[in-house]
Scaffold this motif. Sequence first.
Motif, mmCIF file in Angstrom:
data_model
loop_
_atom_site.group_PDB
_atom_site.id
_atom_site.type_symbol
_atom_site.label_atom_id
_atom_site.label_comp_id
_atom_site.label_asym_id
_atom_site.label_seq_id
_atom_site.Cartn_x
_atom_site.Cartn_y
_atom_site.Cartn_z
ATOM 1 N N GLY A 104 0.808 -1.209 0.000
ATOM 2 C CA GLY A 104 0.000 0.000 0.000
ATOM 3 C C GLY A 104 0.843 1.261 0.000
ATOM 4 N N LYS A 105 0.194 2.393 -0.026
ATOM 5 C CA LYS A 105 0.890 3.678 -0.054
ATOM 6 C C LYS A 105 1.658 3.887 1.240
ATOM 7 N N ARG A 106 2.972 4.053 1.132
ATOM 8 C CA ARG A 106 3.869 4.255 2.278
ATOM 9 C C ARG A 106 3.670 3.193 3.359
ATOM 10 N N GLY A 107 3.341 1.984 2.931
ATOM 11 C CA GLY A 107 3.237 0.872 3.865
ATOM 12 C C GLY A 107 1.965 0.818 4.684
ATOM 13 N N GLN A 108 0.957 1.617 4.326
ATOM 14 C CA GLN A 108 -0.266 1.686 5.129
ATOM 15 C C GLN A 108 -0.985 0.342 5.200
ATOM 16 N N THR A 109 -1.084 -0.360 4.068
ATOM 17 C CA THR A 109 -1.751 -1.661 4.054
ATOM 18 C C THR A 109 -0.954 -2.673 4.863
ATOM 19 N N LEU A 110 0.361 -2.637 4.718
ATOM 20 C CA LEU A 110 1.241 -3.535 5.458
ATOM 21 C C LEU A 110 1.082 -3.349 6.961
ATOM 22 N N TYR A 111 1.105 -2.096 7.414
ATOM 23 C CA TYR A 111 1.010 -1.827 8.849
ATOM 24 C C TYR A 111 -0.378 -2.175 9.403
ATOM 25 N N SER A 112 -1.412 -1.977 8.584
ATOM 26 C CA SER A 112 -2.770 -2.353 9.010
ATOM 27 C C SER A 112 -2.873 -3.866 9.146
ATOM 28 N N LEU A 113 -2.286 -4.577 8.200
ATOM 29 C CA LEU A 113 -2.276 -6.034 8.236
ATOM 30 C C LEU A 113 -1.525 -6.526 9.460
ATOM 31 N N GLU A 114 -0.437 -5.876 9.774
ATOM 32 C CA GLU A 114 0.383 -6.215 10.934
ATOM 33 C C GLU A 114 -0.426 -6.058 12.234
ATOM 34 N N THR A 115 -1.189 -4.982 12.316
ATOM 35 C CA THR A 115 -2.026 -4.734 13.497
ATOM 36 C C THR A 115 -3.093 -5.807 13.657
ATOM 37 N N LEU A 116 -3.734 -6.201 12.561
ATOM 38 C CA LEU A 116 -4.779 -7.224 12.607
ATOM 39 C C LEU A 116 -4.222 -8.576 13.052
ATOM 40 N N VAL A 117 -3.075 -8.956 12.507
ATOM 41 C CA VAL A 117 -2.456 -10.230 12.879
ATOM 42 C C VAL A 117 -2.034 -10.198 14.342
ATOM 43 N N GLN A 118 -1.563 -9.040 14.802
ATOM 44 C CA GLN A 118 -1.190 -8.877 16.213
ATOM 45 C C GLN A 118 -2.393 -9.134 17.119
ATOM 46 N N LEU A 119 -3.548 -8.608 16.730
ATOM 47 C CA LEU A 119 -4.771 -8.789 17.519
ATOM 48 C C LEU A 119 -5.198 -10.247 17.563
ATOM 49 N N VAL A 120 -5.118 -10.924 16.425
ATOM 50 C CA VAL A 120 -5.498 -12.337 16.364
ATOM 51 C C VAL A 120 -4.579 -13.175 17.235
ATOM 52 N N PHE A 121 -3.289 -12.953 17.122
ATOM 53 C CA PHE A 121 -2.336 -13.737 17.908
ATOM 54 C C PHE A 121 -2.554 -13.548 19.400
ATOM 55 N N ASN A 122 -2.637 -12.303 19.839
ATOM 56 C CA ASN A 122 -2.760 -12.031 21.267
ATOM 57 C C ASN A 122 -4.107 -12.452 21.846
ATOM 58 N N ARG A 123 -5.092 -12.615 20.978
ATOM 59 C CA ARG A 123 -6.400 -13.086 21.443
ATOM 60 C C ARG A 123 -6.321 -14.529 21.929
ATOM 61 N N TYR A 124 -5.467 -15.320 21.280
ATOM 62 C CA TYR A 124 -5.392 -16.740 21.602
ATOM 63 C C TYR A 124 -4.122 -17.129 22.370
ATOM 64 N N SER A 125 -3.246 -16.177 22.588
ATOM 65 C CA SER A 125 -2.002 -16.484 23.289
ATOM 66 C C SER A 125 -2.053 -15.991 24.728
ATOM 67 N N ASP A 126 -1.472 -16.757 25.640
ATOM 68 C CA ASP A 126 -1.422 -16.325 27.032
ATOM 69 C C ASP A 126 -0.157 -15.508 27.314
ATOM 70 N N GLN A 127 0.678 -15.315 26.279
ATOM 71 C CA GLN A 127 1.874 -14.483 26.399
ATOM 72 C C GLN A 127 1.924 -13.487 25.241
ATOM 73 N N TYR A 128 2.253 -12.240 25.562
ATOM 74 C CA TYR A 128 2.323 -11.206 24.529
ATOM 75 C C TYR A 128 3.567 -11.392 23.666
ATOM 76 N N HIS A 129 3.384 -11.297 22.362
ATOM 77 C CA HIS A 129 4.500 -11.311 21.414
ATOM 78 C C HIS A 129 4.329 -10.133 20.458
ATOM 79 N N HIS A 130 5.445 -9.507 20.109
ATOM 80 C CA HIS A 130 5.407 -8.414 19.136
ATOM 81 C C HIS A 130 5.441 -9.017 17.726
ATOM 82 N N ILE A 131 4.472 -8.629 16.896
ATOM 83 C CA ILE A 131 4.357 -9.163 15.537
ATOM 84 C C ILE A 131 4.905 -8.154 14.528
ATOM 85 N N THR A 132 5.762 -8.621 13.635
ATOM 86 C CA THR A 132 6.215 -7.780 12.521
ATOM 87 C C THR A 132 6.014 -8.537 11.212
#
Length: 207
Positions: A104-132
């Motif tokens: 996407g423009k200046r990485g906007q789509t990439l960063y939005s996708l990153e945020t969504l995957v972060q939410l999915v992971f942390n919803r099911y994980s009992d430990q926080y992990h940083h997603i990139t």
Amino acid sequence: MKEITAVGRTIEEAVDSGLKQIQLLQEEVDITIVDEGNKGFLGLFGKRQAVVKLVEKRDALKLATQYLDKIVKSIDPKANIVSKKETKKISFHIDGDKTSLMIGKRGQTLYSLETLVQLVFNRYSDQYHHITIDIGDYRKKRQEALEQYAIKTANRVLKTKRKVHLEPMPSNERKVVHDTIAAFSKELATASEDTGTKRHVVVLYKK
């Protein structure tokens, strides 16, 4: 998520039967004993089999990867995703033919996708992990471009002695600018101003 109810003469036998049917290892499931069973009087009267319920454990990384794969493949069916898990950090690397659409423009789509995957992971994980997430070599190229942009701006401020407002950027990109200018000249200072999508870096000349 797989789940099954299994029976056996004993709890152990019921669990073994369930694992064979669900095709998972014991550490991959949560086991609930529904009925401990009963050998009955003299092994004849009141005899009752043991009953257990096996439910596949929710694997946060697996679910996050499946979520990412579904979105990416809808854009580029031939795209390939590789994940790497480290301590408190998980990175995904995507290669494909339509990388520009996923960035996407200046990485906007990439960063939005990153945020969504972060939410999915942390919803099911009992430990926080940083997603990139990186697509192609976008992050490396973007960092190099930001560093050049920061140095060019720094030289401009040193020459004019006037502050300059940069374009709005996400927090990770603003950090690159802050760090680059801090290392480039002690005569300059930086600050982040505004909020939300308008938040940006301001480069100032120290009086």
